[in-house]
Design an enzyme around this catalytic site. Sequence first.
Site, PDB file in Angstrom:
ATOM      1  CD  GLU A  90      66.429  32.208  15.109  1.00  0.00           C
ATOM      2  OE1 GLU A  90      66.375  33.037  14.180  1.00  0.00           O
ATOM      3  OE2 GLU A  90      65.670  32.229  16.084  1.00  0.00           O
ATOM      4  CD  GLU A 121      67.699  11.145  28.034  1.00  0.00           C
ATOM      5  OE1 GLU A 121      68.590  10.601  28.713  1.00  0.00           O
ATOM      6  OE2 GLU A 121      67.389  12.339  28.127  1.00  0.00           O
TER       7      GLU A 121
END
Length: 295
Positions: A90, A121
């Site tokens: 953003e 992960e």
Amino acid sequence: MTPAGPSTPNRPAPTEDVDASLEDLDRRSVAEILAVIHAGDRRAVAAVGAVQREVAEAVECLVGCLTSGGRWFNVGAGTSGRLGCLDAAEIPPTFGLEPGRVEGLIAGGPSALWRAIEGAEDDGDAARTLLRGRGLGPRDAVLAISASGRTPFALGALAEASAAGARRIALTCDPGSPLARAADQVIAPLVGPEVIAGSTRMKGGLAQKMVLHQLSTAVMIRLGRVRGNRMTHLRPASRKLRERARLIVADLGGIDPERAGVLLDAHGGRVADAVRAARSLQNPGSGSSSGNGPA
């Protein structure tokens, strides 16, 4: 319910605790289930409120890194990684910062943004490789995100940051976790057990999202990417954003929207430049300075 405290060598992470008061959750009505979730969300808000000093310290660190030409990396796995990537994505359209100055890295790569990549992960070396490939250096900052504070991918990111001399910030829900111990600065909203035990996409994810948008918004304000509360460096790449940009220029420049649109076009869609031009038209002797810090 009081949130659980930090973990110890003989105690699991608070994000893995089970709230015994919710053992009958699957037998409750929809209204009751929603009320429990909403109460949990309120606890996440309170937990973020309790770590505002640590968030402010991280803001100053990140402002310093970006001002000196460094970069900011959000690194995580699963929900934590997605939230970090979302917030980083953003920055260019909202605040006009060049792509690559703030970047999100997620375990498993871009495909993990829309589907789970099982086991990704657990690969700490993958995080180190990704950061090394981006030339991580002493002017940069790594924000490692992990609710439990035990995710190897996030820990690998901080290990690489340490080796490169970069700043290390941890965002976790356990202040006693390995991730917190590996960081220079720690932001640890203590949200306690999840409504669904261990499902840290819930309170843990909400707290992380709140901290991330606090960090990015405050950093961009401090960098002069906002005037008042207006996005003076947004990129008007759509019809909606162009209209928003036009109204910002009109309001801050003290001119009518039609003239604002002309100035916006004349300055290649750069809102801050159009605002400066509008102000110069209103006050010919005022010069071209925006008075809003670095652009």
